[in-house]
Design an enzyme around this catalytic site. Structure first.
Site, short mmCIF file in Angstrom:
data_model
loop_
_atom_site.label_atom_id
_atom_site.label_comp_id
_atom_site.label_asym_id
_atom_site.label_seq_id
_atom_site.Cartn_x
_atom_site.Cartn_y
_atom_site.Cartn_z
N ARG A 45 55.87 -90.48 12.97
CA ARG A 45 54.99 -89.93 14.00
C ARG A 45 54.15 -91.01 14.66
O ARG A 45 53.79 -90.89 15.84
CB ARG A 45 54.09 -88.86 13.40
CG ARG A 45 54.86 -87.58 13.13
CD ARG A 45 54.00 -86.53 12.48
NE ARG A 45 54.68 -85.25 12.46
CZ ARG A 45 54.34 -84.24 11.67
NH1 ARG A 45 53.32 -84.38 10.84
NH2 ARG A 45 55.00 -83.11 11.72
N LYS A 207 64.07 -66.60 6.41
CA LYS A 207 63.67 -65.24 6.77
C LYS A 207 63.92 -64.88 8.22
O LYS A 207 63.65 -65.67 9.11
CB LYS A 207 62.17 -65.07 6.49
CG LYS A 207 61.83 -65.14 5.02
CD LYS A 207 60.35 -64.98 4.81
CE LYS A 207 60.03 -64.87 3.32
NZ LYS A 207 58.60 -64.73 3.09
N GLY A 362 60.79 -77.58 11.38
CA GLY A 362 60.44 -78.63 10.42
C GLY A 362 61.54 -78.91 9.41
O GLY A 362 61.93 -80.05 9.20
N GLY A 385 56.34 -75.83 14.12
CA GLY A 385 55.78 -74.58 14.62
C GLY A 385 55.74 -74.53 16.14
O GLY A 385 56.04 -73.50 16.75
P1 ADP Z 1 62.78 -74.43 9.87
O1 ADP Z 1 61.60 -75.10 9.18
O2 ADP Z 1 63.81 -75.43 10.31
O3 ADP Z 1 62.34 -73.50 10.97
P2 ADP Z 1 62.91 -72.35 7.88
O4 ADP Z 1 61.56 -72.76 7.38
O5 ADP Z 1 63.04 -71.08 8.61
O6 ADP Z 1 63.53 -73.54 8.76
O7 ADP Z 1 63.91 -72.25 6.65
C1 ADP Z 1 64.14 -73.30 5.75
C2 ADP Z 1 64.29 -72.82 4.34
O8 ADP Z 1 65.27 -71.81 4.23
C3 ADP Z 1 64.74 -73.94 3.44
O9 ADP Z 1 63.73 -74.20 2.48
C4 ADP Z 1 66.01 -73.39 2.77
O10 ADP Z 1 66.09 -73.70 1.39
C5 ADP Z 1 65.87 -71.91 2.96
N1 ADP Z 1 67.17 -71.22 2.92
C6 ADP Z 1 68.21 -71.39 3.76
N2 ADP Z 1 69.24 -70.63 3.39
C7 ADP Z 1 68.87 -69.97 2.27
C8 ADP Z 1 69.52 -69.03 1.40
N3 ADP Z 1 70.78 -68.64 1.61
N4 ADP Z 1 68.80 -68.56 0.34
C9 ADP Z 1 67.53 -68.97 0.13
N5 ADP Z 1 66.88 -69.84 0.91
C10 ADP Z 1 67.53 -70.34 1.97
MG MG Z 2 60.20 -74.34 7.72
#
Ligand code: ADP
Ligand code: MG
Length: 409
Positions: A45, A207, A362, A385
């Protein structure tokens, strides 16, 4: 450019008279990780802000930097001092970096006025100020005394209306975007406004609940949406498939059903799954791929399966714009990183043949870095975010407060 489409002013819109010998107050995102000895362990960063700093210096401006770091509770806390960041910045740029252990004080203003031509000033953590996160107008006015021009280069903080992001931009004019901010808005905004087609979105992560607004915003605009991550399981549940012990959000099943019906053929769910009894070493050793309608009752889906990886890679192979948010599986724990890695590799190849590839979020950005492929994407967003809220079509307060670009001649 804002989500609404008006382009925001940037440093290149400023005249020499507005910059030469004047103080440019720059909000940067120096929220970097520190180790126990308080050394910067990842300076990405800090490096990302250097183009803006050097452009301002080359145009004769005096540069005053401010940032938050961590989550101090609105009062000074030595754990979160920016002093080690000043030291690291001093190693990265040829100019001398002056650090002042305060932010909105007469001492800080005096330091901003005393700055020599080949010096850069870094102020103390903006979150040491009680009025920062509440966007206190009085704090914004005090910060405004530190600059003749305001430059916001902290995209990762632009979704928060804080005194150092939004409030100060209402007081100091001109208030413009820095180069990093411009790059973020150009890539993310370009994908939303006029993507080169075919345009596909790949969405994953844990989620559905955190991504609903992104799905709703992007679904009408994309030619295809490919789903991975645990959120696929909530869709499976809605389709009447057994998901074993996979992570499901029971209160989102109905919504998933509606989305499937609305989207029709544009929404693609994984054909197969990499499942295992658990995430620990013993469980991971028993990982195996199954078709999506054969997830064992006592096992969970932790990644997309190999057939899905192949077909998603093919879809990426013919797309011209690809936006990716959310890992395809538990990428932190091999072998459940395979799906995420396959997507990252297909995206890297797509970039090489001229497609625009954008990674937001992230954990997704971390996964791309982990795969060693960050430099082979068109754009990896620095704001987790903020990039999500931008893709949701929400205006970012830190951007909205900046001046509009002058009308094109
Ligand atoms: P980002 O930060 O890129 O927006 P998220 O925070 O929404 O992504 O999701 C990332 C998390 O989702 C990771 O910690 C990963 O381990 C979890 N994840 C992805 N697929 C699964 C799964 N099938 N079961 C449980 N956790 C999962
Ligand atoms: Mg995340």
């Amino acid at each position: 450019m804002s989500a609404a489409g008006t382009r925001k002013a940037g440093i290149r819109d400023l005249t020499d008279a507005q910059l030469r010998g004047r103080r440019a107050l720059v909000r940067v995102d120096f929220n970097v990780p520190l180790d126990a000895q308080r050394h910067v362990t990842d300076d990405t960063r800090i490096r990302a802000a250097i183009p803006t700093i050097q452009l301002l210096l080359s145009r004769g401006a005096r540069v005053i930097l401010m940032s938050h770091l961590g989550r101090p509770k609105g009062q000074p806390d030595p754990t979160y001092s920016l002093e080690p960041v000043a030291a690291r910045l001093g190693e990265l740029i040829p100019q001398k970096v002056v650090f002042v252990a305060s932010t909105d004080t007469p001492e800080a203003v005096a330091a901003s006025r005393a700055l020599g031509p080949s010096e850069v000033l870094l102020l103390e953590n903006t979150r040491f100020l009680a009025g920062e996160e509440t966007n206190d107008p009085q704090v914004a006015r005090k910060l405004a005394a530190l600059g003749d021009v305001f430059v916001n280069d902290a995209f990762g903080s632009a979704h928060r209306a804080h005194a150092s992001t939004e409030g100060v931009a209402r007081v100091v004019h001109p208030a413009v975007a820095g180069l990093l901010m411009e790059q973020e808005l150009a890539y993310l905004g370009g994908a939303l406004r006029n993507p080169v087609r075919p345009f596909i979105a790949i969405l994953g992560g844990a989620k559905i609940s955190g991504k609903i607004d992104v799905i709703r915003q992007l679904l009408p605009q994309v030619d295809g949406m490919l789903i991975g991550g645990a959120m696929a399981c909530t869709f499976y549940e809605a389709m009447g498939l057994g998901v074993g012990t996979s992570l499901v959000e029971p209160d989102r099943v109905e919504l998933a059903r509606t989305l499937v019906a609305e989207a029709g053929a544009r929404l693609t769910l994984p054909h197969d799954a990499l499942v295992a009894p658990s995430l620990d070493a013993a469980g991971a050793a028993r990982a195996h791929a199954v078709p999506r309608d054969k997830i064992p009752a006592d096992e969970a889906m932790y990644d997309i399966g190999p057939r899905t990886s192949e077909s998603y890679a093919r879809a990426i192979g013919i797309a011209k714009t690809i936006v990716w948010n959310g890992p395809m599986g538990v990428f932190e724990t091999p072998p459940f990183d395979a799906g995420t890695r396959a997507i990252a590799e297909a995206m890297a190849e797509a970039t090489a043949r001229g497609a625009t590839t954008i990674v937001g979020g992230g954990d997704s950005a971390a996964a791309v870095v982990q795969a060693g492929l960050a430099s082979r994407m068109s754009h990896v967003s620095t704001g987790g975010g903020a990039s999500l809220e931008f893709l949701e079509g929400k205006p970012l307060p830190g951007v909205a407060a900046l001046d509009d670009a002058p009308a094109a001649a």
